[in-house]
Scaffold this motif. Sequence first.
Motif, PDB file in Angstrom:
ATOM      1  N   SER A   4       1.251  -1.382  -0.215  1.00  0.00           N
ATOM      2  CA  SER A   4       0.645  -0.252   0.064  1.00  0.00           C
ATOM      3  C   SER A   4       0.853   0.992   0.209  1.00  0.00           C
ATOM      4  O   SER A   4       1.157   1.923  -0.742  1.00  0.00           O
ATOM      5  CB  SER A   4      -0.994   0.083   1.630  1.00  0.00           C
ATOM      6  OG  SER A   4       0.039  -0.060   2.036  1.00  0.00           O
ATOM      7  N   MET A   5       1.752   1.417   1.181  1.00  0.00           N
ATOM      8  CA  MET A   5       3.127   2.545   0.885  1.00  0.00           C
ATOM      9  C   MET A   5       3.759   3.111  -0.413  1.00  0.00           C
ATOM     10  O   MET A   5       3.517   3.763  -1.018  1.00  0.00           O
ATOM     11  CB  MET A   5       3.681   2.142   1.899  1.00  0.00           C
ATOM     12  CG  MET A   5       3.304   2.585   3.356  1.00  0.00           C
ATOM     13  SD  MET A   5       2.385   3.877   3.729  1.00  0.00           S
ATOM     14  CE  MET A   5       1.514   3.942   5.536  1.00  0.00           C
ATOM     15  N   ASN A   6       4.086   1.134  -0.844  1.00  0.00           N
ATOM     16  CA  ASN A   6       4.376   2.332  -2.911  1.00  0.00           C
ATOM     17  C   ASN A   6       4.028   1.859  -3.209  1.00  0.00           C
ATOM     18  O   ASN A   6       3.879   2.690  -4.728  1.00  0.00           O
ATOM     19  CB  ASN A   6       5.322   0.094  -2.603  1.00  0.00           C
ATOM     20  CG  ASN A   6       6.341  -0.507  -1.562  1.00  0.00           C
ATOM     21  OD1 ASN A   6       7.588   0.676  -1.524  1.00  0.00           O
ATOM     22  ND2 ASN A   6       6.891  -0.815  -2.541  1.00  0.00           N
ATOM     23  N   LEU A   7       2.610   1.823  -3.149  1.00  0.00           N
ATOM     24  CA  LEU A   7       1.469   2.215  -4.518  1.00  0.00           C
ATOM     25  C   LEU A   7       1.148   3.523  -3.759  1.00  0.00           C
ATOM     26  O   LEU A   7       0.092   4.523  -4.671  1.00  0.00           O
ATOM     27  CB  LEU A   7       0.165   2.053  -4.315  1.00  0.00           C
ATOM     28  CG  LEU A   7       0.278   0.163  -5.101  1.00  0.00           C
ATOM     29  CD1 LEU A   7      -1.054  -1.044  -4.500  1.00  0.00           C
ATOM     30  CD2 LEU A   7       0.790  -0.112  -6.263  1.00  0.00           C
ATOM     31  N   GLY A   8       1.614   4.643  -3.039  1.00  0.00           N
ATOM     32  CA  GLY A   8       1.087   5.974  -2.685  1.00  0.00           C
ATOM     33  C   GLY A   8       0.224   5.919  -1.773  1.00  0.00           C
ATOM     34  O   GLY A   8      -0.390   7.270  -1.222  1.00  0.00           O
ATOM     35  N   ALA A   9       0.525   4.723  -0.483  1.00  0.00           N
ATOM     36  CA  ALA A   9      -0.924   5.493   0.067  1.00  0.00           C
ATOM     37  C   ALA A   9      -0.391   5.777   1.497  1.00  0.00           C
ATOM     38  O   ALA A   9       1.460   6.645   1.307  1.00  0.00           O
ATOM     39  CB  ALA A   9      -1.225   4.347   0.639  1.00  0.00           C
ATOM     40  N   ASP A  10      -0.628   6.853   2.378  1.00  0.00           N
ATOM     41  CA  ASP A  10      -0.494   7.762   2.998  1.00  0.00           C
ATOM     42  C   ASP A  10      -0.116   7.254   4.324  1.00  0.00           C
ATOM     43  O   ASP A  10       0.557   7.702   5.658  1.00  0.00           O
ATOM     44  CB  ASP A  10      -1.163   9.210   3.855  1.00  0.00           C
ATOM     45  CG  ASP A  10      -0.737  10.326   2.480  1.00  0.00           C
ATOM     46  OD1 ASP A  10       0.073  10.569   1.831  1.00  0.00           O
ATOM     47  OD2 ASP A  10      -2.056  10.094   1.783  1.00  0.00           O
TER      48      ASP A  10
END
Length: 229
Positions: free
Chosen positions: A90-96
């Motif tokens: 999720s973080m690698n996809l741009g989640a905060d």
Amino acid sequence: MFNILIIEDDVTLYQQISDRLEQWSYAVHGIHDFQHVMEVFTEVKPELVIIDIQLPKYDGFHWCRIIREHSSVPILFLSSRDHPTDMVMSMNLGADDFIQKPFHFDVLVAKIQALLRRAYDYNAEAAELKTFNGATVDLEQNRLTNDHGTIELTKNEIYILKLLIEQKNKVVSRESLIERLWEDERFVSDNTLTVNVNRLRKRLGEIGLENTIETKVGQGYKAIEKVSP
């Protein structure tokens, strides 16, 4: 009043979250047809999006990827799965941020408030431009530009970069970054910071700024301002 879009197919959980957030005067919107998520996103124009991972038709990772192609709006993931790769993905996809079910509603509200403060209070006072190794850092538009091109950063990435270049060539401790980013370190995984910094490093490398953020093991991170010959 902030608009919050919740992409969640559990009707009971959606209603519980909606009721709690409306008590804080947030305008909450949901999804009824999961084939038309982006149509609702475009219509609502949310200031924050909450996404479950397991959804009908396409999973939450798919929608995070699509949203990031169009917007830098803060994204908070929900998941009943406890595998660390879900958070990393999720973080690698741009989640905060990422929160695991079951969660305490006070924790959810605290995370939402922190994300909104970082995204909008910060941007309201960040219209100035900075420079870093010859690149122009636009804090308001969340982007860096140099002779190699332009990169768009997430709210977390641009804020981490801002904190580091404010003390360039000096080590900034992980504890200090976590405190500034999430306001209360009890609400964040230490691994979340690592993922965000690694993602920022990768993005900087796309415009020739690789090796400009150093990891100091056991201490923190340092933004290296290289001296021109």
